[in-house]
Design a protein around this motif. Structure first.
Motif, PDB file in Angstrom:
ATOM      1  N   GLU A  54      32.730  50.069  -6.054  1.00  0.00           N
ATOM      2  CA  GLU A  54      33.677  50.414  -5.006  1.00  0.00           C
ATOM      3  C   GLU A  54      33.047  51.795  -4.383  1.00  0.00           C
ATOM      4  O   GLU A  54      33.338  51.723  -3.227  1.00  0.00           O
ATOM      5  N   ALA A 107      33.412  49.110 -12.229  1.00  0.00           N
ATOM      6  CA  ALA A 107      34.062  48.578 -11.064  1.00  0.00           C
ATOM      7  C   ALA A 107      34.203  49.816 -10.010  1.00  0.00           C
ATOM      8  O   ALA A 107      34.043  49.611  -8.970  1.00  0.00           O
ATOM      9  N   SER A 108      34.744  50.665 -10.801  1.00  0.00           N
ATOM     10  CA  SER A 108      34.937  52.201  -9.609  1.00  0.00           C
ATOM     11  C   SER A 108      33.671  52.477  -9.057  1.00  0.00           C
ATOM     12  O   SER A 108      33.595  53.068  -8.119  1.00  0.00           O
ATOM     13  N   ASP A 141      36.064  47.348 -22.340  1.00  0.00           N
ATOM     14  CA  ASP A 141      36.693  47.269 -21.036  1.00  0.00           C
ATOM     15  C   ASP A 141      36.834  48.420 -20.090  1.00  0.00           C
ATOM     16  O   ASP A 141      36.769  48.713 -19.023  1.00  0.00           O
ATOM     17  N   ARG A 142      36.711  49.642 -21.052  1.00  0.00           N
ATOM     18  CA  ARG A 142      36.632  50.876 -20.311  1.00  0.00           C
ATOM     19  C   ARG A 142      35.593  51.262 -19.336  1.00  0.00           C
ATOM     20  O   ARG A 142      35.362  51.657 -18.334  1.00  0.00           O
ATOM     21  N   ASP A 143      34.301  50.909 -20.010  1.00  0.00           N
ATOM     22  CA  ASP A 143      33.023  50.829 -19.361  1.00  0.00           C
ATOM     23  C   ASP A 143      33.011  49.876 -18.004  1.00  0.00           C
ATOM     24  O   ASP A 143      32.601  50.205 -17.123  1.00  0.00           O
ATOM     25  N   GLU A 144      33.759  48.817 -18.303  1.00  0.00           N
ATOM     26  CA  GLU A 144      33.927  47.793 -17.229  1.00  0.00           C
ATOM     27  C   GLU A 144      34.605  48.421 -16.074  1.00  0.00           C
ATOM     28  O   GLU A 144      33.977  48.187 -15.092  1.00  0.00           O
ATOM     29  N   ASP A 145      35.366  48.998 -16.380  1.00  0.00           N
ATOM     30  CA  ASP A 145      36.525  49.561 -15.478  1.00  0.00           C
ATOM     31  C   ASP A 145      35.787  50.612 -14.642  1.00  0.00           C
ATOM     32  O   ASP A 145      35.976  51.029 -13.404  1.00  0.00           O
ATOM     33  N   ALA A 146      34.861  51.375 -15.321  1.00  0.00           N
ATOM     34  CA  ALA A 146      34.287  52.494 -14.700  1.00  0.00           C
ATOM     35  C   ALA A 146      32.937  52.030 -13.766  1.00  0.00           C
ATOM     36  O   ALA A 146      32.907  52.484 -12.922  1.00  0.00           O
ATOM     37  N   THR A 194      26.411  43.915 -17.352  1.00  0.00           N
ATOM     38  CA  THR A 194      27.674  43.473 -16.809  1.00  0.00           C
ATOM     39  C   THR A 194      27.421  42.424 -15.352  1.00  0.00           C
ATOM     40  O   THR A 194      27.872  41.479 -15.112  1.00  0.00           O
TER      41      THR A 194
END
Length: 220
Positions: free
Chosen positions: A114, A110-111, A103-108, A147
């Motif tokens: 963006e 996504a960032s 999850d933390r990598d997925e958030d990174a 991903t």
């Protein structure tokens, strides 16, 4: 899928084709005269299009709308269907599902996406993107592929192309400025990517799809 029907009719003999990843082995087994591609969403060979299942069929339809009516029209249709407006045919079919540990990598990631979209005018590299994500370039590439089904640089090129298409449709900006604003750096580089991915030139694209001021792109 539809590829099997085309293959049974003999229309795919000697051609490249694709189907859902779970049926690839069956298409190869029953139709050895067809060159089965296993790692793409859709493809084109000798005026025959095949796709990898239902969702990829939507991607293919949006691609055909984009190439015949422009990116703005395709994006409008995609919004009405609540689907992604721009997935390339070369994107991998199978996307690994993130686990709770990821999850933390997925958030990174996504960032990172963006960040890239807000800095398309800059000459971004995989090293730049990895630094923003707090990963090594190799780790970023691995997680990005798992991903999204594509590499960071291929994804970036598709975003640059989409941004350039919108500017060509909506504005009268000089070609050099369009290339600069979308990160291609030069009109020559932008022209090469348009030819390789869209089969046309930026000038021809603008001539075909430039939207008059105040027009409704979905009405074309």
């Amino acid at each position: 899928g539809g590829a099997f029907t085309l293959a049974q009719a003999g229309l795919l003999d000697g051609h490249r084709a694709i189907t859902h990843w779970n049926l690839t082995h069956l298409l190869r087994e029953h139709h050895p005269q067809v060159t089965v591609v296993s790692d793409a969403l859709f493809l084109h060979d000798d005026n025959i299009w095949t796709s990898a299942g239902t969702a990829a069929g939507i991607d293919l339809c949006l691609h055909l709308v984009r190439t015949t009516h422009g990116a703005e029209t395709a994006a409008t249709i995609a919004r009405s269907m609540v689907t992604a407006p721009y997935r390339t045919g070369t994107q991998a079919q199978f996307i690994e599902r993130p686990t709770p540990r990821a999850d933390r990598d997925e958030d990174a990631l996504a960032s990172v996406r963006e960040y890239a979209l807000h800095h398309l005018d800059q000459p971004l590299t995989i090293t730049d993107l990895a630094a923003h994500a707090g990963m090594s370039p190799r780790s970023l590439a691995r997680h990005f592929q798992a991903t999204t089904g594509t590499t960071p640089l291929r994804w970036l090129i598709t975003q640059r192309l989409a941004a350039a298409q919108k500017l060509l449709e909506r504005t009268d900006l000089p070609m050099a400025e369009v290339a600069g604003r979308t990160g291609f750096g030069s009109e020559v580089t932008m022209r090469q990517h348009f030819a390789g991915h869209l089969g046309t030139s930026p000038r021809a694209y603008r001539a075909a799809f430039r939207q008059p001021a105040g027009s409704n792109p979905i009405a074309s």
